[in-house]
Design a protein around this motif. Structure first.
Motif, mmCIF file in Angstrom:
data_model
loop_
_atom_site.group_PDB
_atom_site.id
_atom_site.type_symbol
_atom_site.label_atom_id
_atom_site.label_comp_id
_atom_site.label_asym_id
_atom_site.label_seq_id
_atom_site.Cartn_x
_atom_site.Cartn_y
_atom_site.Cartn_z
ATOM 1 N N ASP A 46 -5.181 1.077 -3.709
ATOM 2 C CA ASP A 46 -5.689 0.716 -2.457
ATOM 3 C C ASP A 46 -5.346 -0.717 -2.180
ATOM 4 O O ASP A 46 -5.840 -1.555 -2.892
ATOM 5 C CB ASP A 46 -7.113 1.097 -1.947
ATOM 6 N N ASP A 70 0.725 -1.137 0.109
ATOM 7 C CA ASP A 70 -0.018 0.080 -0.074
ATOM 8 C C ASP A 70 0.949 1.362 -0.023
ATOM 9 O O ASP A 70 0.464 2.295 -0.624
ATOM 10 C CB ASP A 70 -0.882 -0.030 1.091
ATOM 11 N N ARG A 71 2.126 1.239 0.720
ATOM 12 C CA ARG A 71 2.819 2.457 0.575
ATOM 13 C C ARG A 71 3.600 2.608 -0.675
ATOM 14 O O ARG A 71 3.961 3.544 -1.245
ATOM 15 C CB ARG A 71 3.847 2.195 1.670
ATOM 16 N N GLN A 72 3.973 1.482 -1.310
ATOM 17 C CA GLN A 72 4.559 1.425 -2.643
ATOM 18 C C GLN A 72 4.006 2.130 -3.721
ATOM 19 O O GLN A 72 4.227 2.468 -4.588
ATOM 20 C CB GLN A 72 5.092 0.020 -2.997
ATOM 21 N N SER A 73 2.506 1.944 -3.513
ATOM 22 C CA SER A 73 1.666 2.582 -4.935
ATOM 23 C C SER A 73 0.603 3.780 -4.284
ATOM 24 O O SER A 73 0.163 3.565 -3.237
ATOM 25 C CB SER A 73 0.517 1.415 -5.349
ATOM 26 N N GLU A 74 0.857 4.807 -4.998
ATOM 27 C CA GLU A 74 0.066 6.043 -4.575
ATOM 28 C C GLU A 74 -1.254 5.948 -4.886
ATOM 29 O O GLU A 74 -2.188 6.423 -4.282
ATOM 30 C CB GLU A 74 0.938 7.179 -5.125
ATOM 31 N N ASN A 75 -1.644 5.408 -5.908
ATOM 32 C CA ASN A 75 -3.044 5.457 -6.558
ATOM 33 C C ASN A 75 -3.646 4.196 -6.448
ATOM 34 O O ASN A 75 -4.750 3.683 -7.189
ATOM 35 C CB ASN A 75 -3.001 5.679 -8.060
ATOM 36 N N LYS A 106 -7.299 0.006 -9.498
ATOM 37 C CA LYS A 106 -7.247 0.894 -8.244
ATOM 38 C C LYS A 106 -7.410 0.325 -7.090
ATOM 39 O O LYS A 106 -7.012 1.028 -6.097
ATOM 40 C CB LYS A 106 -8.468 1.850 -8.626
#
Length: 625
Positions: A514, A507-512, A552
């Protein structure tokens, strides 16, 4: 038999009841005697007072006769009247003298004085008084001189007659006083004897009852506080003596039972203390064996404590590094470390199957259901058999050692298997990715060398260099992915925490994007090997979804199946999976399938129900299989 009867008679004669009864009977007899004497004296003196009164009336009657005769002399009474009066007086006086109480008292009395006085009165009455009265009562007309002479003659004898009556009264009085004095003597003697008997009763009661009872009370007080050494002194052959003797025997018996109970309590306390020491030792042993590997130092400490606790002179532990081996390592308690002098483990006399052990020697085999890890040799040194608690304690220690060594042996096997599996996976990964990429680059290098040898055009050389550069980039990318996979560690305390950390990482690695976790396994314990494989498959699936789904949201669902199976789903809402995903995902999918096969489960990669891709891992954990 005669001695027993004599003893019984003696005890009966010295009985307190008999000793008390006899004085009471004596006092009763004395009282009865006194009452009987009083009764007899009373009956014997019943007519004395009447006799005294009658004697007094006789004296007065004698004077009255004299007065009547004197009146006749004076002419106041005629002769006929005088005759009648004297006849009545004679009759009355005779009745009093012969038929009244005086005659009965004189006749019943044993006193000679009384009898003599009575006879003297009778003689005087009959010889002197009656003739005078008879002459006056004859009825003849007497002259005045004859009447005066008769009166003078009567008055002459009446004084002596009255004196005799007084003597009779005095004799009756003395007789009565003698009776009363005798009664007083009897009463005094009865009182004196009763006093003596009472003194005897008090002395005997004090000697045979009061003092022994006080001594018994003191003995009871000593016994009540647990002092059974006090003994009563009284040894009489009676009830109190029997009671004292019985109390002494009871005290001695209680003292013996008390000492026996104290010995039993001491023994039970010793057993409880020993049991506590055994439990503490077993707890410490379990702790030592459960913390880390079973090292030689731990085993040395265990058998040292075992020797100290059991008191066995000689303990020897022979262990092997591998199960079912015939070469043992000798481990001795601390302070007895020395090399084995036999150096022949196969034919060693300490082995359980040697058949050379004598009384006092015993070997305990350290084994589980399938493997043998050695034995514990015990020698009492005095050819004495081990006590039951020693055998139980040694059996428990041997079982703990066997369990710990079996667990360590199987963990070693599992670690080797896991290492072999990981190496096989690494080899396959390297073969399927880097090896093929390097082979491709080797072919490109050979092609470039031929182009340089033929002096091919620069465009062909640049095209070959571009292919080589592309291959190097792909190989480097595969290497980075492999390093990431191989460096994975399971530091979290449980699978849930490891999955949660993985979800948070992605979750921290991908900004867009969830990344969510829905954990519904509940109590479903997995082995460490299963945890690693599950985590690797989920990370690979989430990595593919992150790179290729273009979605997403990624959701990780963990749930239980109907057959106790564990089901893990990685679902994304991206563009979905292609018809031939193997080329797109290179070798990751084949690695995931291999890991699922190692779990004896299935891996299903399919399109989601509302779009996207769903990766489903399902297997039954070892704990339920």
């Amino acid at each position: 038999m005669a001695t027993t009867l004599a003893g019984r008679k003696l005890r009966f004669a010295q009985s307190i009841a008999i000793q008390v009864l006899i004085p009471v009977v004596v006092i009763g007899l004395l009282a009865l005697t006194s009452m009987l004497v009083s009764l007899l004296v009373t009956l014997n003196t019943q007519h004395d007072a009447e006799a005294i009164n009658i004697a007094g009336s006789m004296r007065m009657q004698s004077y009255r006769i004299a007065v009547q005769i004197q009146q006749s002399v004076q002419g106041s009474v005629s002769m006929s009247q005088l005759g009648d009066l004297l006849a009545e007086e004679q009759r009355t006086f005779s009745e009093k003298l012969y038929q009244s109480s005086i005659a009965r008292v004189a006749g019943q009395s044993t006193e000679e004085n009384l009898k003599h006085a009575y006879n003297h009165v009778v003689d005087n009455w009959e010889s002197h008084m009656v003739p005078v009265l008879m002459s006056l009562m004859s009825g003849q007309s007497l002259s005045k001189e004859m009447l005066s002479t008769a009166s003078q003659n009567y008055l002459t004898h009446v004084t002596e007659h009255v004196r005799d009556i007084d003597q009779l009264v005095l004799s009756i009085q003395q007789n009565t006083e003698d009776k009363i004095e005798l009664l007083g003597m009897y009463e005094g003697l009865g009182i004196f004897l009763s006093f003596l008997v009472l003194v005897y009763i008090v002395m005997r009661a004090d000697q045979n009852l009061v003092r022994p009872l006080k001594d018994l009370v003191r003995a009871a007080e000593h016994t009540s506080v647990g002092d059974f050494s006090y003994r009563t002194y009284y040894e009489g052959v009676n009830e109190i003596g029997l009671l004292c003797s019985t109390f002494n025997d009871m005290s001695a018996s209680l003292a013996r039972h008390y000492r026996k109970l104290e010995d039993m309590v001491d023994e039970k306390t010793s057993q409880l203390k020993r049991s506590n020491q055994m439990l503490d030792f077993l707890y410490t042993t379990t702790q030592r064996l459960s913390e880390g590997i079973v090292s030689r130092e731990k085993i040395t400490d265990i058998i040292t404590d075992l020797k100290r606790l059991t008191g066995i002179p000689q303990l020897s532990l022979c262990l092997t590094n591998e199960a079912n081996a015939d070469t043992y390592d000798l481990i001795l308690p601390a302070g007895e470390q020395h090399d084995c002098l036999i150096r022949d483990c196969v034919n060693c006399f300490m082995r359980p199957d040697s058949g050379h052990q004598t009384k006092g020697e015993l070997s305990f085999l350290i084994e589980d259901s399938n493997d043998k890890f050695g034995f514990l040799y015990v020698n009492t040194g005095c050819h004495l058999e081990l006590e039951s608690w020693q055998v139980r304690l040694i059996d428990a220690v041997v079982e703990h050692l066997a369990s710990a060594m079996a667990l360590q042996y199987r963990e070693g096997l599992n670690r080797r298997l896991m290492l072999f599996e990981e190496r096989s996976i690494i080899a396959r990964e390297l073969h399927d990715s880097l090896a093929q990429s390097l082979s491709y680059m080797k072919m490109q290098v050979a092609r470039l060398m031929r182009l340089f040898d033929r002096q091919a055009p620069e465009e062909q050389v640049r095209e070959g260099l571009a292919d080589l550069q592309q291959g190097l980039n792909a190989a480097y990318k595969h290497l980075r992915e492999l390093l990431t996979t191989f460096r994975l560690k399971l530091d979290a305390p449980s699978l849930y925490h490891a999955l949660k950390a993985t979800v948070d990482e992605f979750d921290r690695q991908s900004e867009n994007l969830d990344v969510l976790l829905d954990y519904g396994l509940g109590h479903c314990p997995l082995s460490p090997n299963e945890d690693i494989h599950v985590l690797q498959i989920i990370r690979e699936a989430m990595t593919n979804a992150l790179k290729h789904s273009q979605g997403k949201r990624i959701e990780l669902r963990c749930e239980r199946g109907a057959d106790n199976s564990a089901i893990f789903r990685v679902i994304d809402n991206g563009i979905g999976i292609t018809a031939n995903p193997q080329k797109e995902y290179h070798y990751g999918l084949s690695t995931m399938e291999e890991r699922a096969a190692l779990l004896h489960g299935t891996l299903d990669i399919r399109a989601g129900e509302v779009g996207g891709t769903e990766v489903v891992l399902s297997f039954v954990p070892e704990v339920f299989s």
